[in-house]
Design an enzyme around this catalytic site. Structure first.
Site, PDB file in Angstrom:
ATOM      1  N   ASP A  31      29.787  91.111 102.290  1.00  0.00           N
ATOM      2  CA  ASP A  31      30.371  91.637 101.056  1.00  0.00           C
ATOM      3  C   ASP A  31      30.168  93.151 101.106  1.00  0.00           C
ATOM      4  OD1 ASP A  31      30.818  92.569  98.478  1.00  0.00           O
ATOM      5  OD2 ASP A  31      30.242  90.670  97.560  1.00  0.00           O
ATOM      6  N   ARG A  74      52.442  82.815  96.239  1.00  0.00           N
ATOM      7  CA  ARG A  74      51.223  82.073  96.643  1.00  0.00           C
ATOM      8  C   ARG A  74      51.080  81.976  98.154  1.00  0.00           C
ATOM      9  NH1 ARG A  74      50.607  76.971  97.433  1.00  0.00           N
ATOM     10  NH2 ARG A  74      52.423  76.364  96.214  1.00  0.00           N
ATOM     11  N   TYR A  90      25.259  89.116  95.079  1.00  0.00           N
ATOM     12  CA  TYR A  90      25.944  89.106  93.789  1.00  0.00           C
ATOM     13  C   TYR A  90      25.755  87.709  93.168  1.00  0.00           C
ATOM     14  CZ  TYR A  90      29.674  88.637  90.438  1.00  0.00           C
ATOM     15  OH  TYR A  90      30.382  88.364  89.304  1.00  0.00           O
ATOM     16  N   LYS A  98      36.178  96.603  92.076  1.00  0.00           N
ATOM     17  CA  LYS A  98      35.227  97.715  92.046  1.00  0.00           C
ATOM     18  C   LYS A  98      35.846  98.975  92.655  1.00  0.00           C
ATOM     19  CE  LYS A  98      32.626  94.652  90.134  1.00  0.00           C
ATOM     20  NZ  LYS A  98      33.107  93.382  90.557  1.00  0.00           N
TER      21      LYS A  98
END
Ligand code: PLP
Length: 390
Positions: free
Chosen positions: A174, A48, A102, A199
């Site tokens: 983005d 983490r 998006y 993607k």
């Protein structure tokens, strides 16, 4: 002799790789440990904390591909987006965002920001003036996404950067649809680049991940929040993503070539009403795309002639799969009205230019002739069906 700058595919293949000193294997070993011995206060390794060996290796590769100083890999594109936004916005701040985002990003802003006391404004047009009109005294971030989904409209990156610098505003983009193969926004002056690595970076429809790339200074601010929010990616998936990126350049170059040819073919087809692809000279934003993109990408949209049924057309396709996501090596198709943009009202879709007959095609790496044949045979079938109905 001074070594030359490494080329894109060399970076994809080798940058950041972990050398297997023990067995001399050709690829990075995978370290799945969630527990590491204490070395010093500075180096507390823990997944983490985004600092396992595999995470650090992949971050080097992704930062280099996007021409940034540093990067972080997240458990999803949305984890990358939400952490980046919240790291730079506080109560009382304002953000300006492009309307054609998006859907998940738009929902995050519309559904969550009010409770954090963050103001927001959406810009309807993607031209720089539209962004300028929304800037207020407390604007801290401008957020863009180009090419946009699903109509592949283009925001002028350098125009937005100039405006933001004049007003001391952080810029975020983005860059998912373009991928680092086709667009490197940091070179154009953007501060923070975000990817849904689900993607093109992943590229095989089997990884959910996100990435953020920026300067070391900005990445440190994002990192401080990221460890508190806890959106890191499991090391097995990190390792899969490293492997996937080795072929990023090859995949996307093939997708670019296929998309350009298929867009040109569709544009001349009598059953097609419109084609949206930034590589077409007929695209309204082609000139801006040419200025800021190195290739035009593997995404395109098109409309069937009125009366032709898009659902039947999709069912008749044999090779191109109906699919909600995008950017895999396999070609996929969806109707934005029925899927990705179904939560918008008819009016909102109309405002964004999304017609009911629109189809979004994610072009894969298959041979373009096979894809064209698939589309042609499906068009012929629905034409026959249509004429028998009359
Ligand atoms: N950005 C774009 C352009 C996307 O298409 C998506 C997902 O479809 C996201 C961000 C969100 O990424 P993820 O699904 O990996 O959280």
């Amino acid at each position: 002799m001074k070594s030359p700058q490494k080329g894109f595919n060399t970076i994809c293949t080798h940058e950041g790789e972990i050398i297997d000193e023990q067995f001399k294997g050709a690829i990075s070993p995978i370290y799945l440990s969630t527990s590491y011995a204490f070395e010093d206060v500075e180096t507390k390794r823990y997944p983490r904390y985004f600092n396992t060996p595999n995470q650090e290796a992949l971050c080097k590769k992704i930062a280099k591909l996007e021409k940034g100083e540093a990067s972080l890999i997240f458990g999803s594109g949305m984890a990358a987006i939400s952490t980046s936004l919240l790291a730079f916005l506080q109560k009382g701040d304002h953000i300006v965002l492009q309307r054609t985002l998006y859907g998940g990003t738009a929902n995050l802003v519309k559904q969550e920001f009010e409770k954090y006391g963050i103001e927001f404004s959406f810009v309807d047009s993607q031209n720089t003036k539209g962004f300028e009109e929304k800037i207020k005294k407390n604007t801290k971030v401008i957020y863009i996404e180009t090419p946009s989904n699903p109509l592949l409209s283009i925001t002028d990156i350098m125009g937005v950067v100039e405006l933001a610098k004049k007003n001391d505003i952080i810029t975020m983009i983005d860059n998912t649809f373009a991928s680092p193969v086709n667009q490197n926004p940091i070179e154009l002056g953007i501060d923070i680049v975000i990817h849904s690595a689900t993607k093109y970076l992943g590229g095989h429809s089997d990884i959910l991940a996100g990435a953020v790339i920026s300067s070391k200074k900005n990445m440190d601010i994002i990192f401080q929040l990221a460890i508190n929010l806890g959106g890191s990616l499991s090391d097995f998936t990190v390792w899969m993503l490293e492997r996937s990126i080795k072929t990023l350049g090859l995949r996307v170059q093939q997708q670019n070539k296929n998309a350009q040819k298929i867009a040109e073919w569709l544009e001349t087809h009598p059953e097609i009403a419109a084609v949206y692809y930034p590589g077409l000279t007929s695209h309204p934003d082609h000139k801006i795309a040419k200025k800021q993109m190195k290739g035009y990408g593997g995404m395109l949209s098109f409309e069937l002639k009125e009366g032709l049924d898009i659902s039947i057309f999709q069912k008749e396709l044999k090779l191109i799969k109906s699919s909600m996501s995008l950017a895999g090596v396999e070609s996929t198709i969806l109707s934005p009205t029925l899927t990705s943009h179904s939560l918008l009202t008819e009016e909102e879709r109309k405002q964004q230019g999304i017609k009911n007959g629109l189809l979004r095609l994610s072009i894969g790496i298959e041979e373009k002739e096979d894809l064209i044949h698939d589309i042609e045979q499906a068009l012929q079938k629905i034409k026959i069906l249509d004429s028998t109905l009359i």
